[in-house]
Motif scaffolding. Structure first.
Motif, PDB file in Angstrom:
ATOM      1  N   LYS A 248       0.865  -1.172   0.000  1.00  0.00           N
ATOM      2  CA  LYS A 248       0.000   0.000   0.000  1.00  0.00           C
ATOM      3  C   LYS A 248       0.908   1.231   0.000  1.00  0.00           C
ATOM      4  N   VAL A 249       1.425   1.547  -1.178  1.00  0.00           N
ATOM      5  CA  VAL A 249       2.375   2.652  -1.307  1.00  0.00           C
ATOM      6  C   VAL A 249       1.615   3.975  -1.264  1.00  0.00           C
ATOM      7  N   PRO A 250       1.949   4.877  -0.339  1.00  0.00           N
ATOM      8  CA  PRO A 250       1.240   6.158  -0.247  1.00  0.00           C
ATOM      9  C   PRO A 250       1.380   6.958  -1.539  1.00  0.00           C
ATOM     10  N   SER A 251       0.325   7.665  -1.905  1.00  0.00           N
ATOM     11  CA  SER A 251       0.378   8.499  -3.104  1.00  0.00           C
ATOM     12  C   SER A 251       1.468   9.561  -2.936  1.00  0.00           C
ATOM     13  N   GLY A 252       2.213   9.797  -3.981  1.00  0.00           N
ATOM     14  CA  GLY A 252       3.304  10.758  -3.907  1.00  0.00           C
ATOM     15  C   GLY A 252       4.646  10.132  -3.580  1.00  0.00           C
ATOM     16  N   SER A 253       4.651   8.826  -3.240  1.00  0.00           N
ATOM     17  CA  SER A 253       5.911   8.166  -2.894  1.00  0.00           C
ATOM     18  C   SER A 253       6.702   7.744  -4.124  1.00  0.00           C
ATOM     19  N   ARG A 254       6.016   7.564  -5.247  1.00  0.00           N
ATOM     20  CA  ARG A 254       6.699   7.108  -6.458  1.00  0.00           C
ATOM     21  C   ARG A 254       7.390   8.294  -7.148  1.00  0.00           C
ATOM     22  N   THR A 255       8.698   8.310  -7.085  1.00  0.00           N
ATOM     23  CA  THR A 255       9.452   9.416  -7.662  1.00  0.00           C
ATOM     24  C   THR A 255      10.254   8.979  -8.889  1.00  0.00           C
ATOM     25  N   GLY A 256      11.025   7.928  -8.764  1.00  0.00           N
ATOM     26  CA  GLY A 256      11.837   7.478  -9.882  1.00  0.00           C
ATOM     27  C   GLY A 256      12.716   6.327  -9.447  1.00  0.00           C
ATOM     28  N   PRO A 257      13.497   5.770 -10.386  1.00  0.00           N
ATOM     29  CA  PRO A 257      14.394   4.668 -10.034  1.00  0.00           C
ATOM     30  C   PRO A 257      15.453   5.113  -9.046  1.00  0.00           C
ATOM     31  N   GLY A 258      16.114   4.152  -8.442  1.00  0.00           N
ATOM     32  CA  GLY A 258      17.120   4.498  -7.450  1.00  0.00           C
ATOM     33  C   GLY A 258      18.143   3.401  -7.266  1.00  0.00           C
ATOM     34  N   ALA A 291      11.453   2.381 -10.244  1.00  0.00           N
ATOM     35  CA  ALA A 291      10.724   3.358  -9.430  1.00  0.00           C
ATOM     36  C   ALA A 291       9.768   2.683  -8.460  1.00  0.00           C
ATOM     37  N   GLU A 292       9.132   1.598  -8.910  1.00  0.00           N
ATOM     38  CA  GLU A 292       8.163   0.902  -8.061  1.00  0.00           C
ATOM     39  C   GLU A 292       8.832   0.321  -6.823  1.00  0.00           C
ATOM     40  N   MET A 293       9.970  -0.379  -7.011  1.00  0.00           N
ATOM     41  CA  MET A 293      10.660  -0.974  -5.871  1.00  0.00           C
ATOM     42  C   MET A 293      11.259   0.091  -4.957  1.00  0.00           C
ATOM     43  N   ALA A 294      11.754   1.167  -5.535  1.00  0.00           N
ATOM     44  CA  ALA A 294      12.289   2.262  -4.720  1.00  0.00           C
ATOM     45  C   ALA A 294      11.208   2.823  -3.806  1.00  0.00           C
ATOM     46  N   ALA A 295       9.997   3.000  -4.347  1.00  0.00           N
ATOM     47  CA  ALA A 295       8.888   3.528  -3.544  1.00  0.00           C
ATOM     48  C   ALA A 295       8.472   2.541  -2.466  1.00  0.00           C
ATOM     49  N   ILE A 296       8.449   1.245  -2.805  1.00  0.00           N
ATOM     50  CA  ILE A 296       8.088   0.215  -1.828  1.00  0.00           C
ATOM     51  C   ILE A 296       9.055   0.220  -0.652  1.00  0.00           C
ATOM     52  N   LEU A 297      10.340   0.188  -0.934  1.00  0.00           N
ATOM     53  CA  LEU A 297      11.335   0.135   0.140  1.00  0.00           C
ATOM     54  C   LEU A 297      11.324   1.403   0.979  1.00  0.00           C
ATOM     55  N   GLN A 298      11.109   2.536   0.344  1.00  0.00           N
ATOM     56  CA  GLN A 298      11.162   3.812   1.062  1.00  0.00           C
ATOM     57  C   GLN A 298       9.947   4.037   1.955  1.00  0.00           C
TER      58      GLN A 298
END
Length: 323
Positions: A248-258, A291-298
């Motif tokens: 459940k990734v909060p909106s605004g968390s997806r920024t880009g790859p990392g 970007a998806e995995m970066a947002a998940i981990l963060q």
């Protein structure tokens, strides 16, 4: 309810291997926890796959279709006395078995008060059981979503009760095609977790519709029916037992790859964390992520276990299913 409450008395009574497939060996911490679970609870266990995620200390976990409570009692040890595990099941007999052994397990674990509870109710209607919005860090389920005709309702309810950054980690049975009405109405095939199996592509559309991140495949194992009569009814459809994780990734968390570096601090996974079929993180190693995995981990409970920085030279790893 009749099949799991009356007809099945132990796992050996199952007529196929659909509910007993194990996709990956448990780490030592989990194996040790399993050994401390009461034998009656283990005997009445009908799950599939692997539903013990990592990084669980002090977490609040909900087990959908908790049955006799085996997974709950394992998780009780892994979250520790400061964590909490709730099990919900529609079969009253199974809930009674789970409740009967609370005192035994708390004494064995050395806990002063119970950190587990078992509720009789339906996973499509968690609100009716008093489960509040954003009240759990993790929702798990072990081979039970196939037993409900309304998969969307289950996913919506799981999403509702998860905190922002929370995870749904679950194993289930998936079909290679949409199932015929004859198969769907077959009582034994339904009880054996096959007739209600979701066409695997539909998992992706439902997850997106509800608001989850794209499904991350953890493990998958083919299922053999081993019953000629049932195989004839099923025909050429194939089944797989698969474990997925959704966030459940909060909106605004997806920024880009990392780029991420695993710190190595998770109990039982200190040197290497096999996150899913696409990403394995080794202690101290730089890994490019999309970007998806970066947002998940963060945004998840894993944030403190990683050093995460923006950018990346080769962040093109694919997410999702390898079925």
């Amino acid at each position: 309810q009749d099949y799991y409450g009356r007809e099945l008395q132990k796992s050996e009574d199952l007529k196929t291997n659909a509910c007993t497939t194990s996709a990956r060996p448990h780490c030592k911490v989990v194996r040790d926890a399993l050994e401390r679970v009461h034998e009656e609870v283990v005997a009445r266990y009908y799950g599939c796959g692997l539903v013990i995620p990592e990084c669980l200390s002090s977490c609040r976990i909900l087990d959908l279709g908790s049955g006799s409570g085996r997974d709950c009692y394992v998780l009780s040890q892994l979250v520790g006395e400061q964590g909490h595990v709730t099990g919900i099941d529609m079969t009253e007999g199974q809930v009674e078995v789970a409740k009967k052994h609370i005192a035994y397990h708390m004494d064995r674990f050395g806990y002063r008060k119970p950190n587990v509870e078992f509720v009789h109710g339906y996973m499509e209607k968690l609100a009716d059981a008093g489960l509040a919005d954003e009240s759990y860090d993790i929702v798990i389920s072990n081979c039970v979503i196939n037993l409900t005709p309304d998969k969307r309702a289950v996913m919506r309810e799981a999403f509702r009760v998860l905190k922002p950054g929370g995870e749904m980690y679950f194993s289930d049975i998936y079909a290679s095609q949409h199932l015929s009405e004859t198969v769907q109405k077959h009582r034994v095939l339904w009880g054996e977790c096959l007739a209600g199996a979701l066409y695997w592509r539909d998992l992706y559309s439902i997850a997106e519709e509800v608001g989850f991140s794209p499904p991350c495949l953890v493990t998958a194992s083919p299922i053999t029916i081993g019953n000629t009569e049932l195989q004839d009814i099923i025909g050429d459809c194939r089944f797989v037992s698969a474990t997925f994780r959704l966030f459940k990734v909060p909106s605004g968390s997806r920024t880009g790859p990392g780029q991420v570096i695993y710190n190595g601090g998770i109990v039982g996974h200190e040197r290497e964390l096999v996150f899913d079929a696409n990403f394995t993180f080794k202690e101290g190693e730089v890994v490019d992520v999309d970007a998806e995995m970066a947002a998940i981990l963060q945004s998840s409970r894993f944030a403190e276990e990683f050093l995460i920085r923006a950018g990346g030279t080769n962040a093109t790893a694919l997410q999702g299913c390898c079925c």
